[in-house]
Design an enzyme around this catalytic site. Structure first.
Site, mmCIF file in Angstrom:
data_model
loop_
_atom_site.group_PDB
_atom_site.id
_atom_site.type_symbol
_atom_site.label_atom_id
_atom_site.label_comp_id
_atom_site.label_asym_id
_atom_site.label_seq_id
_atom_site.Cartn_x
_atom_site.Cartn_y
_atom_site.Cartn_z
ATOM 1 N N LYS A 14 0.849 -1.196 0.000
ATOM 2 C CA LYS A 14 0.000 0.000 0.000
ATOM 3 C C LYS A 14 0.883 1.243 0.000
ATOM 4 O O LYS A 14 1.632 1.461 0.947
ATOM 5 C CB LYS A 14 -0.914 0.032 1.229
ATOM 6 C CG LYS A 14 -2.042 1.042 1.047
ATOM 7 C CD LYS A 14 -2.764 1.380 2.332
ATOM 8 C CE LYS A 14 -2.063 2.439 3.133
ATOM 9 N NZ LYS A 14 -1.922 3.744 2.454
ATOM 10 N N GLY A 34 7.307 5.114 7.798
ATOM 11 C CA GLY A 34 6.348 6.184 8.055
ATOM 12 C C GLY A 34 6.608 6.815 9.405
ATOM 13 O O GLY A 34 7.720 6.736 9.946
ATOM 14 N N THR A 91 2.630 5.882 14.010
ATOM 15 C CA THR A 91 2.018 4.799 13.222
ATOM 16 C C THR A 91 2.801 3.504 13.459
ATOM 17 O O THR A 91 2.208 2.428 13.612
ATOM 18 C CB THR A 91 2.035 5.134 11.712
ATOM 19 O OG1 THR A 91 1.644 6.480 11.530
ATOM 20 C CG2 THR A 91 1.112 4.225 10.935
ATOM 21 N N GLU A 130 10.836 1.461 9.683
ATOM 22 C CA GLU A 130 11.717 2.615 9.417
ATOM 23 C C GLU A 130 10.919 3.864 9.748
ATOM 24 O O GLU A 130 9.997 4.215 9.015
ATOM 25 C CB GLU A 130 12.137 2.638 7.944
ATOM 26 C CG GLU A 130 12.968 1.468 7.509
ATOM 27 C CD GLU A 130 14.255 1.366 8.275
ATOM 28 O OE1 GLU A 130 14.762 2.383 8.793
ATOM 29 O OE2 GLU A 130 14.764 0.232 8.395
ATOM 30 N N CYS A 146 13.573 11.605 5.792
ATOM 31 C CA CYS A 146 13.842 11.197 7.182
ATOM 32 C C CYS A 146 15.310 11.395 7.540
ATOM 33 O O CYS A 146 15.663 11.426 8.713
ATOM 34 C CB CYS A 146 13.385 9.768 7.424
ATOM 35 S SG CYS A 146 14.067 8.614 6.235
ATOM 36 N N GLU A 195 9.897 15.630 15.642
ATOM 37 C CA GLU A 195 10.131 15.637 14.197
ATOM 38 C C GLU A 195 9.175 16.615 13.511
ATOM 39 O O GLU A 195 7.962 16.501 13.636
ATOM 40 C CB GLU A 195 9.916 14.228 13.627
ATOM 41 C CG GLU A 195 10.360 14.130 12.181
ATOM 42 C CD GLU A 195 10.085 12.776 11.539
ATOM 43 O OE1 GLU A 195 9.028 12.194 11.817
ATOM 44 O OE2 GLU A 195 10.933 12.310 10.764
HETATM 45 O O1 TXE Z 1 2.605 9.133 8.066
HETATM 46 P P1 TXE Z 1 1.939 7.769 8.387
HETATM 47 P P2 TXE Z 1 1.902 10.531 7.839
HETATM 48 C C1 TXE Z 1 6.585 11.356 9.743
HETATM 49 C C2 TXE Z 1 6.543 12.848 9.623
HETATM 50 C C3 TXE Z 1 5.123 13.110 9.332
HETATM 51 C C4 TXE Z 1 4.471 12.060 10.213
HETATM 52 C C5 TXE Z 1 3.092 11.667 9.806
HETATM 53 O O2 TXE Z 1 6.892 13.441 10.846
HETATM 54 O O3 TXE Z 1 4.726 14.391 9.683
HETATM 55 O O4 TXE Z 1 5.310 10.955 10.089
HETATM 56 O O5 TXE Z 1 3.027 11.453 8.414
HETATM 57 C C6 TXE Z 1 0.073 4.119 6.359
HETATM 58 N N1 TXE Z 1 -1.838 0.663 9.616
HETATM 59 N N2 TXE Z 1 6.985 10.684 8.535
HETATM 60 O O6 TXE Z 1 0.689 10.745 8.645
HETATM 61 O O7 TXE Z 1 0.541 7.955 8.831
HETATM 62 C C7 TXE Z 1 -0.269 5.362 5.548
HETATM 63 O O8 TXE Z 1 -1.433 5.146 4.796
HETATM 64 C C8 TXE Z 1 -1.168 0.497 8.474
HETATM 65 C C9 TXE Z 1 8.297 10.178 8.514
HETATM 66 O O9 TXE Z 1 1.716 10.681 6.416
HETATM 67 O O10 TXE Z 1 2.879 7.020 9.238
HETATM 68 C C10 TXE Z 1 0.991 5.488 4.701
HETATM 69 O O11 TXE Z 1 0.945 4.567 3.611
HETATM 70 N N3 TXE Z 1 -0.722 1.508 7.721
HETATM 71 C C11 TXE Z 1 8.532 9.297 7.399
HETATM 72 C C12 TXE Z 1 2.091 5.084 5.669
HETATM 73 O O12 TXE Z 1 1.437 4.311 6.669
HETATM 74 C C13 TXE Z 1 -0.960 2.754 8.141
HETATM 75 C C14 TXE Z 1 7.826 9.452 6.155
HETATM 76 C C15 TXE Z 1 2.808 6.259 6.356
HETATM 77 O O13 TXE Z 1 1.847 7.120 6.927
HETATM 78 C C16 TXE Z 1 -1.665 2.992 9.328
HETATM 79 C C17 TXE Z 1 6.475 9.934 6.337
HETATM 80 C C18 TXE Z 1 -2.100 1.886 10.086
HETATM 81 N N4 TXE Z 1 -2.774 2.016 11.228
HETATM 82 C C19 TXE Z 1 6.125 10.553 7.500
HETATM 83 N N5 TXE Z 1 -1.758 4.329 9.491
HETATM 84 C C20 TXE Z 1 9.902 8.709 7.249
HETATM 85 N N6 TXE Z 1 10.427 8.123 8.298
HETATM 86 O O14 TXE Z 1 10.471 8.736 6.182
HETATM 87 C C21 TXE Z 1 -1.136 4.899 8.447
HETATM 88 N N7 TXE Z 1 -0.664 3.956 7.604
#
Ligand code: TXE
Length: 481
Positions: free
Chosen positions: A173, A226, A230, A248, A282, A384
């Site tokens: 996804k 992500g 999460t 990660e 990140c 962050e």
């Molecule tokens: O990330 P999410 P978001 C950080 C950054 C950002 C914050 C939130 O600080 O402001 O995270 O970003 C999926 N079960 N990073 O809200 O929600 C979601 O659909 C399964 C750091 O966009 O973590 C997406 O595909 N999947 C980072 C993915 O998880 C779930 C990069 C990431 O989304 C889920 C991005 C669940 N319960 C954001 N909830 C890095 N480390 O590079 C969400 N998702």
């Protein structure tokens, strides 16, 4: 308006519910496509299709797996312009960056693991002449791969490539915020002849489609990139089911500048490491720590350099900084700038939204922002932000800067600038993070372990680490007499 489709069992299909979500172009604020609002039922079909494909794919020779992966890589190259444009429109990043980094890296990911699997080997241990052990590494089954919006196709393929190279089938996804290149990728997989069911792509919300993948009893291995919160919730679901997990997560990376550094290089690279991809990587260095004797000089040279960063329509050549990914994310970043001010921070440059005239007048642009006068332990320097915001603070001793660097809950990456070899090694050893760059930044060799300590994650990606993660070791001990 273009409707993105799910990719299940080798075909592009609508979500069962026929519900769709809006996909917004962050440079214009306009809805420009629709993405499936998939749910449990779509995930169920995807998992069943991946399960059905597993037997034949896991028994497909590594050479044949590599062949089809290389064909996908060639098709990514062939569609370079189209994919780069889609990435820039979907994410807001400068088109130039997508052309130079995101899309070539997606092709490289496929090639790297296509060739990697042909060199991957397991071990044999012989303690004496009576016994020999050999270890096999077999694919696990259906892997769940969930990726974020900051480097959409780059991170999506970084998970899928090792999973399928190792003989697993996948339900993946992409982020619902940046789904377009994953959709285009599914078309390329069909064109390349990837057998049906080996890769299934389900689009939709994290809490619905993502959660259904995490919870599914037939998905025993999960790779996620992500946000840290999460990651925590995914771990809470997956741990009692004894799933194999690679997480990660976020970072709050220190960038440590000693007085004996190569000054010009340190300034230029630090500007890049602060603001590349609008600070939404990140690995960006978001806390710059500068030895006091060169602090003033560094700050003024840094700000001078930041003035040259043109914020503009990401499709134009002049754009060095594009739009941040979404309105909620823009609001989050802006709220951190307000917090920094409340905490006593001094905004030296930036600090506000930027109006880009013309077709981008409603886009989500934030000026590159440099903040000083904050302590290492305030919230701005602990949480962050993930946007074009960097803080600069002075330090006096090596011990002190190591304490500052290690003071957050994160431990992903750190950068050290010094010409003193012994100090470079010493500080590198003492900073608790999974990746350290000395006198450089974001130099990536795909064979190296990639990932973080503390709340930056669990496990490592890259090289053999990923192939080990996506395989199950089994030791077989044979009596020789
Ligand atoms: O990330 P999410 P978001 C950080 C950054 C950002 C914050 C939130 O600080 O402001 O995270 O970003 C999926 N079960 N990073 O809200 O929600 C979601 O659909 C399964 C750091 O966009 O973590 C997406 O595909 N999947 C980072 C993915 O998880 C779930 C990069 C990431 O989304 C889920 C991005 C669940 N319960 C954001 N909830 C890095 N480390 O590079 C969400 N998702």
């Amino acid at each position: 308006m273009q409707k993105i489709k799910n990719y299940i069992n080798g075909e592009l299909v609508e979500p069962i519910s026929k519900s769709y979500l809006d996909n917004v172009n962050p440079s214009t604020g306009e809805v420009y496509s629709q993405i499936p609002d998939s749910d449990k039922e779509d995930v169920e079909i995807a998992v069943q299709s991946a399960k059905a494909a597993f037997k034949s794919w896991s028994e497909t020779s590594i050479t044949d797996r590599a062949k089809v992966m290389n064909r996908i890589a060639d098709l990514i190259d062939k569609n370079h312009e189209k994919l780069a444009m889609a990435e820039s429109v979907d994410n807001g990043k400068p088109l130039k960056l997508a052309k130079k980094v995101d899309i070539p890296r997606a092709a490289a990911n496929m090639r790297f693991y296509a060739t990697g699997i042909e060199h991957f080997a397991s071990e044999s241990h012989q303690p004496n002449t009576e016994y020999i052990n050999y270890t096999t590494r077999t694919p696990i089954g259906v892997a769940g791969c969930i990726s974020p919006w900051n480097l959409p196709l780059y991170l999506f393929t970084w998970k899928i490539a090792p999973a399928i190279a190792a003989g697993n089938t996948v339900v993946a996804k992409p982020s619902e915020i940046t789904p377009m290149t994953a959709f285009l990728f599914s078309e390329l997989c069909i064109e390349a002849g990837l057998p049906a069911g080996v890769l299934n792509i389900v689009h939709g919300l994290g809490a619905k489609a993502g959660q259904a993948i995490i919870e599914h009893k037939d998905v025993p291995v999960i790779s996620f990139t992500g946000g840290t919160s999460t990651g925590k919730s995914i771990a809470a679901t997956a741990a009692p089911m004894f799933k194999k997990l690679s997480l990660e997560l976020g970072g709050k990376n220190p960038n440590v500048i000693f007085a004996d550094c190569d000054f010009d290089k340190a300034v230029k690279t630090s500007v890049t490491s602060s603001f590349a991809n609008q600070g939404q990587i990140c690995l960006c260095g978001s806390r710059i720590m500068v030895e006091r004797s060169i602090y003033e000089k560094f700050v003024s040279a840094f700000v001078k350099e930041v003035k040259n960063l043109k914020v503009a329509d990401p499709l134009t050549d002049e754009a060095k900084v594009g739009a941040v990914v979404s309105e909620p994310h823009m609001n989050k970043v802006m709220s951190y700038i307000e917090l920094a001010k409340k905490e006593g921070g001094e905004v030296l440059i930036g600090g506000s939204r930027i109006n880009v005239d013309g077709r981008c007048e409603n886009g989500y642009f934030i000026a590159p922002t440099v903040i000083t006068n904050l302590s290492h332990d305030c919230r701005t320097n602990q949480e962050e932000i993930f946007g074009p915001v960097v803080t600069i603070m002075p330090f006096d001793t090596e011990e002190e800067v190591i304490e500052f660097a290690n003071s957050t809950a994160y431990g992903l990456a750190a950068t050290i600038w010094t010409e003193n070899l012994k100090r470079a090694h010493r500080v590198a050893h003492n900073i608790k993070s999974g990746i350290i760059w000395v006198n450089c930044w974001l130099v990536r060799d795909l064979r190296t372990p990639f990932g973080g300590m503390k709340q930056s994650g669990v496990g490592r990606e890259g090289g053999w680490e990923a192939l080990r993660f996506f395989t199950e070791p089994k030791n077989i001990c044979i009596a020789l007499k």
